[in-house]
Design an enzyme around this catalytic site. Sequence first.
Site, short mmCIF file in Angstrom:
data_model
loop_
_atom_site.label_atom_id
_atom_site.label_comp_id
_atom_site.label_asym_id
_atom_site.label_seq_id
_atom_site.Cartn_x
_atom_site.Cartn_y
_atom_site.Cartn_z
CB THR A 259 -5.93 -27.14 -15.78
OG1 THR A 259 -4.28 -27.01 -14.80
CG2 THR A 259 -6.43 -26.20 -14.41
CG ASP A 260 -4.19 -27.91 -20.35
OD1 ASP A 260 -4.18 -27.46 -20.34
OD2 ASP A 260 -4.87 -27.60 -22.19
CB ALA A 261 1.40 -28.88 -19.59
CB VAL B 135 -6.45 -24.17 -20.36
CG1 VAL B 135 -8.36 -24.37 -21.49
CG2 VAL B 135 -6.02 -23.18 -20.85
#
Length: 137
Positions: free
Chosen positions: A13-15, A18
């Site tokens: 995921t990103d920060a 997601v």
Amino acid sequence: MFSWPTRVYWEDTDAGGVVYHAQYLAFLERARTEWMRALGHGQETLRAEHDLVFAVRAMRVDFRAPARLDDVLDVSVSLSGCRRASLVLDQAIRRGGSLLLDAQVRVAALGAADFRPRAIPDALYAELKSHETKIAE
């Protein structure tokens, strides 16, 4: 249709939690690998017994909804086209009943030793052809 379950981990995921767009490609790749393994043709078997590897030649991906941290995903693989030196695979990623992504992936058959295009060996071609679900466009 073959189905492979996976879970979304922090590293996917990103920060914001997601799934990062490129990670979906890894999920698709793993499902294709597990599909071939389920047919009895893991990557090492293809290389050792057939001097063959499959490499992605083209891909169409439609991102429909995001996956998030801890989601349980189902990644499907269906062979829609089997040609002498390539395969076309329809793939999807779902969470429960919701479609998150669908893709069409064309893979080319290459010699494992030289990475040059080559025909799929006859016995393997016949087996793969028997799993074809429709004629590729």
